[in-house]
Design an enzyme around this catalytic site. Sequence first.
Site, short mmCIF file in Angstrom:
data_model
loop_
_atom_site.label_atom_id
_atom_site.label_comp_id
_atom_site.label_asym_id
_atom_site.label_seq_id
_atom_site.Cartn_x
_atom_site.Cartn_y
_atom_site.Cartn_z
CD GLU A 265 -2.34 -3.72 4.87
OE1 GLU A 265 -1.70 -4.71 4.41
OE2 GLU A 265 -3.50 -3.41 4.49
CG HIS B 107 -1.78 -1.31 1.20
ND1 HIS B 107 -2.90 -1.51 0.42
CD2 HIS B 107 -1.58 -2.47 1.87
CE1 HIS B 107 -3.38 -2.74 0.63
NE2 HIS B 107 -2.58 -3.34 1.50
CD GLU C 242 -2.17 -10.15 4.93
OE1 GLU C 242 -2.12 -9.19 5.74
OE2 GLU C 242 -2.67 -10.06 3.79
CG HIS D 218 0.42 -6.92 2.61
ND1 HIS D 218 -0.32 -5.95 1.96
CD2 HIS D 218 1.34 -7.35 1.72
CE1 HIS D 218 0.13 -5.81 0.73
NE2 HIS D 218 1.15 -6.64 0.56
#
Length: 364
Positions: A208, A193, A327, A261
């Site tokens: 995030e 991102h 993650e 992430h």
Amino acid sequence: MSVRGRSLLAAGLPLVAGLATLFSALPAWAGSALGAWRISREGQLELRTSPDIQIQAFYESGRGRSGPRIWVDLPGAPIRTRTIPGAGLVRQVRIGKPTPYETRLVLEFQPGTPINPAELRLVGTARDRWRMDLKALGAGLVPLGEGDVEAASAPTWRQGPPATAFVPRGPLNAGSLPQVPRGRFKVVIDPGHGGPDPGAVGIGGLRETDVVLDVGLQVAQLLQARGVQVLLTRTSEVDVDLPPRVALANNSGADLFLSIHANALSMARPDVNGIETFYFQSSLSRALAQAVQEQVLAISPGSPDRGVRPGRFFVIRRTVMPSALVEMGFVTGQIDAPRLADAGFRRRLAVAIATGLLNHLGGR
């Protein structure tokens, strides 16, 4: 990670108004990407550069009679080096040449100037414009500069090569990390991102993009301390689309690729927590994912093991080297979110991820 799968500037005190801005005409910059710079009346460091370049910004705290420094490295050497007297909290500004192929702009502040590196972010506002907010220094920051930096009329830069960086100087403790042969390996770290794409947003507004960028920069620093060459797909709050991330990795000859992430479900489901790492097809990618998963789980007691799982995320499906996507927990989880929001825990995450990567490299 949000459904898109894509892919830090505190409010400061007002500056003293009415002080003359110190500008002089810039000579031609033979080969240098730096066109102009200034500290504006609004308390921002602004740069004008060649378009679509990669630049890096660094911070170093001062000691004794030496004040803190912020500096920016750009490609291309300046036609001349020089020292420019400062004003207010800025002791001096230096234009230097750290290597034959680089330009360095150094802002040296007066001893004792209170700078919090956690609040510094160099942000791309257009293909050739950059900004760092220094308003928190208040009235002691006096306008200063060289060249003509006008407000950019171009839209916010949302796509392109990795372009900015902020790296606090002062190494993390890498003494306990696994050893690998220095100079042998190259790794690509992909903080997901960025910029206008915050990724998942969770408890207390935890974003995030902020979590993964912090962890990614620290992982890079730890690996570099072990002699691993590191490339980052982004190093500040810019939005880099997925194909450029993959292209950077595939064109680099890297040995490994890791995308970082944080997960999310629903604010109504804080009971959902856990660590999971994805790979695409190859046994080497699965082994990489397993090495990272084991280390992150080890520093996350109580957070469920959601496993090492096959996945079809673009950045691991299209990269040609062993690749994985971790993650690190749920920003919406009652266990994970407070940890991800804690800088100390993010430091431990970085050490864990770096350890997993080094373990994998050492076992190849």
